[in-house]
Design an enzyme around this catalytic site. Sequence first.
Site, mmCIF file in Angstrom:
data_model
loop_
_atom_site.group_PDB
_atom_site.id
_atom_site.type_symbol
_atom_site.label_atom_id
_atom_site.label_comp_id
_atom_site.label_asym_id
_atom_site.label_seq_id
_atom_site.Cartn_x
_atom_site.Cartn_y
_atom_site.Cartn_z
ATOM 1 N N SER A 35 -11.163 -0.990 0.680
ATOM 2 C CA SER A 35 -9.787 -0.934 1.172
ATOM 3 C C SER A 35 -9.685 -1.400 2.610
ATOM 4 C CB SER A 35 -9.251 0.501 1.108
ATOM 5 O OG SER A 35 -8.704 0.812 -0.139
ATOM 6 N N HIS A 90 -3.090 5.953 4.444
ATOM 7 C CA HIS A 90 -3.937 4.849 3.996
ATOM 8 C C HIS A 90 -3.374 3.501 4.468
ATOM 9 C CE1 HIS A 90 -5.749 2.080 0.924
ATOM 10 N NE2 HIS A 90 -6.786 2.889 1.065
ATOM 11 N N ASP A 119 0.843 -1.196 0.000
ATOM 12 C CA ASP A 119 0.000 0.000 0.000
ATOM 13 C C ASP A 119 0.874 1.239 0.000
ATOM 14 O OD1 ASP A 119 -2.233 1.920 1.325
ATOM 15 O OD2 ASP A 119 -3.176 0.103 0.567
#
Length: 476
Positions: free
Chosen positions: A412, A202, A165
């Site tokens: 996600s 994230h 990621d």
Amino acid sequence: MAPQRFHEQFDHIRRSMPDVALAMGPYEDAAGHFLYEKGVVLARDGEEARVVEDAVRAHFTATAGLVPDHVRRDGPQSNRTGVTRIRIGDPTEGADAVPHALRALREAEDRQGRRLVGRNHLVHIAVNACPSDEPVPVPRTQPPNPAAAGGRYDADSAARVLVVDTGLVRDHRDYPLLAHTTGDAQPAETDADGVLRQYAGHGTFIAGILAAVAPNTDVTVRNTMSEAGAILESEFGARLFEAVDEGGWPDIISLSAGTTTEGTDGLIGLDAFMRELRGQRTLLVAAAGNNSSNAPFWPAAYAGSPEYADSVVSVGALSADGESEACFSNHGPWVRVYAPGERLTSALTGFATPVPYLYQHSTYDTCRFGFDYSCTCQFPRHTGTLSEHREKTGAKAHQVMFDGLAQWSGTSFATPVVAGLVAAQMTAHRERDPRAARDRLLASAADSTEVRGARVAVLRPPTWRPAPAVDQAVPV
């Protein structure tokens, strides 16, 4: 769905990748748009690459007046990924020859009985090319959701999970659940004005969910995606190999990224990685994507292929109440399981200093996907800097301050929920095979829900709770 949010994000990604000529691919369903590199196609090394070059060169020489040098291999190739980049057309001209090249190759593909060529797609984290929402600040006094499960960390028995990621924020270990998390740092968390960049945090948010669901887990986060949370398919396979080579093949890979394509085929750039994955015992847990579409989102859609069904789990998202699909979640027979993915709470930034964030996209008066519940398309209300509405009205983009925790939505984040549940199953039952743990977990799942007329498997962590309603406006 209203397409403007996709276009807003396309412009943002294009500005953050100035050296890559990007185009938007055609799709019959606006929710299934994809991005790709102009003037480049991908083929497998060797004979297939030669067939592609010859067929395209002959077609364009006869029909478009291109010279032979306008069809050429582009740069050194990687034997590991087995992919050849082939540049098509005059690079000094703005026209994109890729659609014409693909049509020219259909006859050659029919003769070979397989797909020979594909676009060089842009693979992106599953909240960006069509975001479900943007993060919302949460007070430090509010517990994470899912909350931390019982049990302690034991390095000798911990399951190993690799998160591919964006990187970790610099103060991530100030968050107790991430004390044992390792990996790459986020290169730049804020811009020149000290404002948090879009999608910074994230990967940290995902790691926090994993550690909450499965405390006895070694989580490693690799900063594989760019500042915009995106990477070209031709580079992605090599970066995946680098990620597993650095620490060895893990038990589980949690991947919250992918792309749709023009057809129903997978990604040529991932062929070699997927074949090697199949021969390992590693389980790939992949996000189904946030287009509210049944268009396959790769690599999650490999779960629908008999060849890869054992090695891939595709994860859709449940709504905040956990009773139905989230408005943004992709769906279809290739999505294997659904888990909570709307308004989860985890760590976003470090805990040392509050940091400002400007919203990029405006919310809608009604759900842009056509749902009738108060979804993240609508609330909390805010105006974003990329919004056409703001440009027309002169409205000021909303700014918030993050002090560590955030509430965020997307497949996600449903993905690390499932990855964490598989890891917890492994450690609780001393199961060394993550694929066997996945099978046992799904077999024991008592819950299901209906998605578009089909009953689907549902996994909810014991420590997850339905998210409360949010305020209709964010603090400014």
